[in-house]
Design an enzyme around this catalytic site. Structure first.
Site, PDB file in Angstrom:
ATOM      1  N   ARG A 193       0.749  -1.176  -0.028  1.00 53.39           N
ATOM      2  CA  ARG A 193      -0.011   0.153  -0.020  1.00 53.39           C
ATOM      3  C   ARG A 193       0.874   1.270   0.149  1.00 53.39           C
ATOM      4  O   ARG A 193       0.363   2.347  -0.178  1.00 53.39           O
ATOM      5  CB  ARG A 193      -0.980  -0.032   1.183  1.00 53.39           C
ATOM      6  CG  ARG A 193      -2.146  -1.068   1.032  1.00 53.39           C
ATOM      7  CD  ARG A 193      -2.912  -1.387   2.291  1.00 53.39           C
ATOM      8  NE  ARG A 193      -1.654  -2.202   3.175  1.00 53.39           N
ATOM      9  CZ  ARG A 193      -2.329  -2.725   4.387  1.00 53.39           C
ATOM     10  NH1 ARG A 193      -3.401  -2.228   4.892  1.00 53.39           N
ATOM     11  NH2 ARG A 193      -1.279  -3.425   5.151  1.00 53.39           N
ATOM     12  N   GLY A 247       1.826 -13.811   5.635  1.00 55.63           N
ATOM     13  CA  GLY A 247       1.225 -13.249   6.754  1.00 55.63           C
ATOM     14  C   GLY A 247       1.621 -13.137   8.028  1.00 55.63           C
ATOM     15  O   GLY A 247       3.030 -13.703   8.401  1.00 55.63           O
ATOM     16  N   GLY A 250       6.439  -4.011  12.976  1.00 54.21           N
ATOM     17  CA  GLY A 250       7.522  -2.921  12.453  1.00 54.21           C
ATOM     18  C   GLY A 250       6.906  -1.551  11.808  1.00 54.21           C
ATOM     19  O   GLY A 250       7.757  -0.794  11.758  1.00 54.21           O
ATOM     20  N   ASN A 295      -7.159  -3.518  16.738  1.00 53.74           N
ATOM     21  CA  ASN A 295      -5.780  -4.351  17.124  1.00 53.74           C
ATOM     22  C   ASN A 295      -4.608  -3.032  16.959  1.00 53.74           C
ATOM     23  O   ASN A 295      -4.550  -2.770  15.770  1.00 53.74           O
ATOM     24  CB  ASN A 295      -5.908  -5.386  16.407  1.00 53.74           C
ATOM     25  CG  ASN A 295      -4.410  -6.029  16.852  1.00 53.74           C
ATOM     26  OD1 ASN A 295      -3.774  -5.727  17.707  1.00 53.74           O
ATOM     27  ND2 ASN A 295      -4.364  -7.079  15.622  1.00 53.74           N
ATOM     28  N   ALA A 313      33.779  41.190   0.289  1.00 52.87           N
ATOM     29  CA  ALA A 313      32.776  40.643  -0.521  1.00 52.87           C
ATOM     30  C   ALA A 313      33.212  39.922  -1.849  1.00 52.87           C
ATOM     31  O   ALA A 313      33.987  40.799  -2.398  1.00 52.87           O
ATOM     32  CB  ALA A 313      31.798  41.732  -0.760  1.00 52.87           C
ATOM     33  N   ASN A 350      39.988  26.527  -4.844  1.00 53.36           N
ATOM     34  CA  ASN A 350      40.784  25.331  -4.379  1.00 53.36           C
ATOM     35  C   ASN A 350      40.869  24.280  -5.206  1.00 53.36           C
ATOM     36  O   ASN A 350      41.565  23.154  -4.801  1.00 53.36           O
ATOM     37  CB  ASN A 350      39.941  24.916  -2.894  1.00 53.36           C
ATOM     38  CG  ASN A 350      38.578  24.705  -3.186  1.00 53.36           C
ATOM     39  OD1 ASN A 350      38.011  25.147  -4.367  1.00 53.36           O
ATOM     40  ND2 ASN A 350      38.001  23.837  -2.544  1.00 53.36           N
TER      41      ASN A 350
END
Ligand code: UD1
Ligand code: MG
Length: 460
Positions: free
Chosen positions: A16, A83, A107, A175, A385, A391
């Site tokens: 799902r 199941g 879970g 449940n 600025a 690098n």
């Protein structure tokens, strides 16, 4: 609880969710779903915990082993997902001859508290039952198994949503997928469970009816239905994240942190915050971030795996990852601190400043539009600025060193490897590729020519 064993079911695909990754691997506030019930068992102090894995089992195992909840965990494999009853059966070998109370958790039920598990076991044992199911009165019972009771209110069975008739569908008590059950009775009961239902699966919930036959089934009802919400869709995952966020935020507020908008701020479970710190709306604090006392983090900042020391000020919309910010330093707005950025005490990395693998010494300032990569900036230096440390030459990364109290004029490029000495000055607009000694002026640009009447001549 040390004599209690826990089994956490995480083998299902989670159809799902409509996703390629197994449901229990979906992140909830930065951590895979499965880590939450496992952590709750560990916190409750169970003697042993077994996780049943199956779908993408290798990845689930790896995710758990990486998390704090993974310590001392055992795994069982359910080869085919037939199941929840079959999933528990898969743990039989790993559990061996274990006796006494077994906790079974899903879970995909992440918000359960450790205290609830302790209470469930207490209730179960106090009533000497074969099985006690953790139930709740769901605001919306859709998708959950319903608790069917007899006329005297005794628990008779659990009927899954898809197997419910109209009458059962109207039952609000459901449940949570969490049970305390006695071994070795469970193994005998599971042997009797069949797959004669709409989904053709072996339902763990069928053990309730088996226990009820000998008067051994009961329930313990949760007062708060949010705590046991099951995640079966992406929408529910979002709802659980909202719930968890509020729970975490409430916790920090109680401990003296000011969260200006607790409904929009994300603080992941492992983050640590100091008293008197203020977090603005829409901030996201993640990973192992530690923020000390009296820090102000303004709106929309995203801070991950970083350390912010006391009294620092992170202005709106900064992104800070794997960095440290010293006491009283000021960051942003719109600054980007990348891994290895170390901003010293009272230093400043202002708007549109990006810092990577670089240190800014105490009180050093880069106030606007600057890139500092692989650079050391000495105490009190000022970076004008638009300064760029170059690098990377396409192959190698090299370091730039800027001395104490140095002043880098605006729009300068420092081509690494290069060193600018203490108190040296770089003229604005220079491209510096040779070292500049202490107290010297380094300047590299063409002399300005002003050609008089130039536009006039063009117009003639
Ligand atoms: C399950 C319960 C339902 C309860 C709900 C609570 C059953 C039959 N139903 O339904 O009564 O209200 O949880 O959230 O138990 N899993 C496996 N192997 C499998 C199938 C599932 O390990 O073969 C794992 C899943 O990864 C998941 C958990 O078991 O973590 C629950 O499975 P799920 O399919 O989500 O069951 P629900 O339909 O939610
Ligand atoms: Mg579920």
């Amino acid at each position: 609880m040390n004599d209690v064993t826990a089994v956490i079911l995480g083998a299902g695909k989670g159809t799902r969710m409509k996703s390629d990754i197994a449901k229990v691997l979906h992140p909830l506030m930065g951590e895979p779903l499965i880590t939450y019930p496992v952590a709750a068992c560990q916190k409750a102090g169970v003697g042993k915990a077994v996780v049943v894995v199956g779908h993408q089992g290798g990845e689930v195992k790896e995710a758990l082993e990486k998390s704090a909840a993974g310590i001392g965990l055992k795994f069982a494999i359910q080869a085919e997902q037939k199941g929840t009853a079959d999933a528990v059966m898969s743990a039989r070998e790993v559990l061996g001859s274990a006796k006494g109370t077994l906790l079974i958790l899903c879970g995909d039920v992440p918000l359960l508290r450790a205290e609830t598990l302790v209470r469930l076991v207490g209730e179960h044992r106090a009533n000497s039952r074969l099985v006690t199911v953790l139930s709740m009165e769901a605001g919306d019972p859709t998708g959950y198994g319903r608790l069917v009771r007899n006329r005297d209110g005794g628990l008779e069975k659990i009927v899954e949503q898809r197997d419910c008739d109209e009458l059962a569908l109207a039952i609000p008590e459901v449940n949570t997928g969490t049970y305390a059950v006695e071994l070795p009775w469970l193994w005998r009961a599971l042997d009797e469970v069949d797959s004669d239902n709409v989904q053709g699966e072996f339902y763990l919930t069928d053990i309730i009816a088996l226990a009820a036959q000998s008067g051994g089934a009961g329930s313990y009802k949760l007062p708060d239905d949010n705590e046991a919400m099951g995640i079966n869709s992406r929408l529910q995952l979002g709802e659980a994240a909202r719930e968890l966020r509020l729970r975490i935020n409430r916790d920090w507020i109680e401990r003296g942190v000011e969260i200006e908008d607790p409904f929009s701020t994300w603080i992941e479970p492992e983050v640590v915050l100091g008293e008197g710190t203020v977090i603005g709306p829409g901030c996201r604090l993640g990973g192992k971030t530690v923020i000390a006392e009296g820090v102000r983090v303004e709106q929309g900042s995203v801070i991950t795996d970083s350390e912010i020391e006391s009294g620092a000020h992170v202005k709106p919309y900064c992104v800070i990852t794997g960095a440290t910010v010293g006491t009283g330093a000021a960051i942003g707005p719109f600054a980007h601190l990348r891994p290895g950025a170390k901003i010293g005490p009272e230093a400043k990395a202002g708007n549109f400043v990006e810092v990577k693998n670089s240190e800014l010494g105490r009180g050093a300032k880069a106030s606007h539009l600057t890139y500092l990569g692989d650079t050391t900036v000495g105490e009190g230096a000022n970076i004008g600025a638009g300064t760029i440390t170059c690098n990377y030459d396409g192959v190698n990364k090299s370091r730039t060193t800027i001395g104490k109290g140095a002043f880098i004029g605006s729009n300068s490029s420092l081509v690494a490897p290069v060193t600018v000495g203490d108190h040296a000055v770089i003229g604005a607009g220079s491209t510096i590729s040779k070292d500049v000694e202490a107290h010297a002026l380094g300047i590299e640009r063409a002399r300005q020519r002003n050609i008089k009447g130039w536009t006039k001549k063009e117009q003639d």
